[in-house]
Every structure is written in C-alpha cells, then in structure tokens.
Design a protein around this motif. Structure first.
Motif, PDB file in Angstrom:
ATOM      1  N   MET A   1       0.826  -1.173   0.000  1.00 23.33           N
ATOM      2  CA  MET A   1       0.000   0.000   0.000  1.00 23.33           C
ATOM      3  C   MET A   1       0.874   1.242   0.000  1.00 23.33           C
ATOM      4  N   ALA A   2       1.851   1.263  -0.803  1.00 22.18           N
ATOM      5  CA  ALA A   2       2.769   2.385  -0.875  1.00 22.18           C
ATOM      6  C   ALA A   2       2.048   3.664  -1.216  1.00 22.18           C
ATOM      7  N   ASP A   3       2.488   4.737  -0.557  1.00 23.53           N
ATOM      8  CA  ASP A   3       2.020   6.080  -0.866  1.00 23.53           C
ATOM      9  C   ASP A   3       0.596   6.368  -0.427  1.00 23.53           C
ATOM     10  N   SER A   4      -0.088   5.436   0.239  1.00 26.15           N
ATOM     11  CA  SER A   4      -1.479   5.685   0.583  1.00 26.15           C
ATOM     12  C   SER A   4      -1.633   6.817   1.586  1.00 26.15           C
ATOM     13  N   SER A   5      -0.602   7.081   2.396  1.00 27.54           N
ATOM     14  CA  SER A   5      -0.730   8.163   3.362  1.00 27.54           C
ATOM     15  C   SER A   5      -0.831   9.511   2.664  1.00 27.54           C
ATOM     16  N   ALA A   9      -8.113  11.299  -0.224  1.00 27.42           N
ATOM     17  CA  ALA A   9      -9.440  10.711  -0.397  1.00 27.42           C
ATOM     18  C   ALA A   9      -9.570   9.429   0.418  1.00 27.42           C
ATOM     19  N   LEU A  10      -8.451   8.748   0.655  1.00 28.58           N
ATOM     20  CA  LEU A  10      -8.509   7.509   1.427  1.00 28.58           C
ATOM     21  C   LEU A  10      -8.949   7.757   2.863  1.00 28.58           C
ATOM     22  N   PHE A  11      -8.631   8.925   3.409  1.00 30.75           N
ATOM     23  CA  PHE A  11      -9.071   9.228   4.768  1.00 30.75           C
ATOM     24  C   PHE A  11     -10.593   9.271   4.834  1.00 30.75           C
ATOM     25  N   ILE A  12     -11.214   9.861   3.834  1.00 31.74           N
ATOM     26  CA  ILE A  12     -12.681   9.918   3.813  1.00 31.74           C
ATOM     27  C   ILE A  12     -13.254   8.545   3.495  1.00 31.74           C
ATOM     28  N   LEU A  13     -12.718   7.898   2.455  1.00 32.55           N
ATOM     29  CA  LEU A  13     -13.237   6.590   2.059  1.00 32.55           C
ATOM     30  C   LEU A  13     -13.078   5.562   3.171  1.00 32.55           C
ATOM     31  N   SER A  14     -12.049   5.721   4.002  1.00 29.45           N
ATOM     32  CA  SER A  14     -11.854   4.769   5.097  1.00 29.45           C
ATOM     33  C   SER A  14     -12.985   4.848   6.116  1.00 29.45           C
ATOM     34  N   GLN A  15     -13.687   5.956   6.151  1.00 30.38           N
ATOM     35  CA  GLN A  15     -14.768   6.143   7.122  1.00 30.38           C
ATOM     36  C   GLN A  15     -16.140   5.831   6.544  1.00 30.38           C
ATOM     37  N   LEU A 165      -5.061   3.844  10.214  1.00 27.84           N
ATOM     38  CA  LEU A 165      -4.135   3.112   9.352  1.00 27.84           C
ATOM     39  C   LEU A 165      -4.690   1.745   8.971  1.00 27.84           C
ATOM     40  N   GLU A 166      -5.366   1.079   9.918  1.00 30.26           N
ATOM     41  CA  GLU A 166      -5.972  -0.231   9.645  1.00 30.26           C
ATOM     42  C   GLU A 166      -7.007  -0.142   8.526  1.00 30.26           C
ATOM     43  N   ASN A 167      -7.718   0.977   8.467  1.00 33.18           N
ATOM     44  CA  ASN A 167      -8.777   1.143   7.474  1.00 33.18           C
ATOM     45  C   ASN A 167      -8.272   1.576   6.094  1.00 33.18           C
ATOM     46  N   LEU A 168      -7.009   1.986   5.990  1.00 33.54           N
ATOM     47  CA  LEU A 168      -6.531   2.522   4.718  1.00 33.54           C
ATOM     48  C   LEU A 168      -6.433   1.465   3.608  1.00 33.54           C
ATOM     49  N   ALA A 169      -6.132   0.230   3.960  1.00 35.99           N
ATOM     50  CA  ALA A 169      -6.090  -0.826   2.941  1.00 35.99           C
ATOM     51  C   ALA A 169      -7.482  -1.035   2.345  1.00 35.99           C
ATOM     52  N   LEU A 170      -8.482  -1.059   3.191  1.00 33.21           N
ATOM     53  CA  LEU A 170      -9.861  -1.183   2.713  1.00 33.21           C
ATOM     54  C   LEU A 170     -10.249   0.056   1.912  1.00 33.21           C
ATOM     55  N   ALA A 171      -9.811   1.212   2.367  1.00 36.23           N
ATOM     56  CA  ALA A 171     -10.105   2.462   1.650  1.00 36.23           C
ATOM     57  C   ALA A 171      -9.483   2.443   0.253  1.00 36.23           C
ATOM     58  N   GLN A 172      -8.292   1.869   0.117  1.00 37.20           N
ATOM     59  CA  GLN A 172      -7.656   1.762  -1.204  1.00 37.20           C
ATOM     60  C   GLN A 172      -8.508   0.892  -2.114  1.00 37.20           C
ATOM     61  N   ALA A 173      -9.049  -0.190  -1.597  1.00 28.92           N
ATOM     62  CA  ALA A 173      -9.936  -1.050  -2.386  1.00 28.92           C
ATOM     63  C   ALA A 173     -11.206  -0.293  -2.774  1.00 28.92           C
ATOM     64  N   LYS A 174     -11.756   0.504  -1.847  1.00 32.00           N
ATOM     65  CA  LYS A 174     -12.938   1.316  -2.146  1.00 32.00           C
ATOM     66  C   LYS A 174     -12.630   2.335  -3.243  1.00 32.00           C
ATOM     67  N   PHE A 175     -11.451   2.955  -3.151  1.00 30.42           N
ATOM     68  CA  PHE A 175     -11.046   3.935  -4.174  1.00 30.42           C
ATOM     69  C   PHE A 175     -10.943   3.262  -5.538  1.00 30.42           C
TER      70      PHE A 175
END
Length: 184
Positions: A1-5, A9-15, A165-175
């Motif tokens: 998940m490089a560069d996801s930080s 948009a991942l911060f919003i999508l993670s929620q 941080l735990e939710n960012l992998a799922l957020a990447q999939a949502k994106f």
C-alpha cells in the motif's frame, strides 16, 4: 500500500460504508480535464467536491501562475477546504496532464449531509482526518525549511492514528472500485 498516506481521499473513504460509496458513485459525475485546463480559479466559488481518479493537477498561488504550492495526484481531494468553510478558494488548480476527476455536486452533497446523519458523521470525520494530516505535513514542511532534522519523512505512516491506518487498505480497495464504477 505504498504512498497511501498521501492520498487524502482515502481518509474519507476509510470512514464511509458501502452505501455511502454507492451514493457517491450515483450522484458523482466523471469529468476530464485537458492539460492546462483550470479546475478551480482563485477567488471563484466552486460547485463540487472533487476526487482525482487519474492525472496530475497543480495548485498555484497567484494569477500569474508563478508560485506552485503543490501537485495533486490520483487519490487526492480537491475543494474540501472551500466545501467546509464556503469561502472562495485561495488558489488556482490547473491540470498538468489529462486528469480524470469524480465531481460530487456541492448542492446534492449538502442535502445528503443534512438528511443522513450517519453519512454526515462519517464524511465529516473523514474530512477532519484529511485536514489534520495536511496540517501535520505543513508543520513538518515548515520545520524542514528551518533546517530542523526530522527522523521521519513528511506524511510518514507512523504519523497516522493506528485505528485509521488499519482502514486505509480497505479504503484503497474502495477507491479502486469507485474509480472503476464512476459514470461518465
């Protein structure tokens, strides 16, 4: 998940939950900017919140376009500050290369936020995470400019709340799903 930080948009999508994402896809519209096209003009109200699907934008400080503040790439938000405080933007945003965006109409988003408290709570928390991350990055940038040694690079993953941080992998999939399902 490089560069996801770096992908705000991942911060919003993670929620957001799946129904929230479906609503965004239904109400949002894909826009394509040609290189050099202006998305946001300094001082002029905007009528959408944007998610960059592909491409690169430049944030410019003045009308002469000589002071580039930042570059915005895939997975970033555009217009969130103006959305939150409703004042005109302080910078111009222009496409560097062909850029694909998801435009979420401001009016429809405001109505959704007023009528769906669950969505509003998740959305505003995500925006808060995004803006907090940006503020931390700005402070780090200022510290770096003062020649203060930093142990971590700007926007290091260790800076992010472990729960987020735990939710960012799922957020990447949502994106990725969002990018594939946006209508033209």
């Amino acid at each position: 998940m490089a560069d996801s930080s770096r992908k705000k948009a991942l911060f919003i999508l993670s929620q957001l939950n799946n129904d929230d994402i479906d609503w965004i896809v239904q109400k949002g519209k894909k826009e394509v900017l040609a290189p050099g096209a202006i998305l946001i003009k300094e001082g002029k109200q905007i009528d959408a919140l944007y998610i960059v699907l592909n491409g690169i934008l430049s944030v410019l400080l003045d009308d002469e376009e000589s002071k580039e503040l930042a570059k915005i790439a895939s997975g970033e938000l555009v217009g969130e500050v103006s959305f939150i405080d409703a004042r005109p933007p302080l910078a111009t945003v222009k496409a560097i290369e062909e850029t694909h965006l998801l435009a979420i109409p401001r009016r429809q988003l405001v109505i959704k936020l007023q009528h769906d408290m669950g969505f509003a709570s998740r959305f505003y928390y995500g925006i808060s995470l995004c803006l907090a991350d940006r503020m931390r990055g700005t402070i780090r940038h200022i510290e770096y400019g003062r020649n203060i040694e930093l142990d971590q690079p700007e926007l290091d993953r260790e800076d992010i709340n472990p729960n987020v941080l735990e939710n960012l992998a799922l957020a990447q999939a949502k994106f990725n799903w969002l990018r594939e399902n946006v209508r033209a």
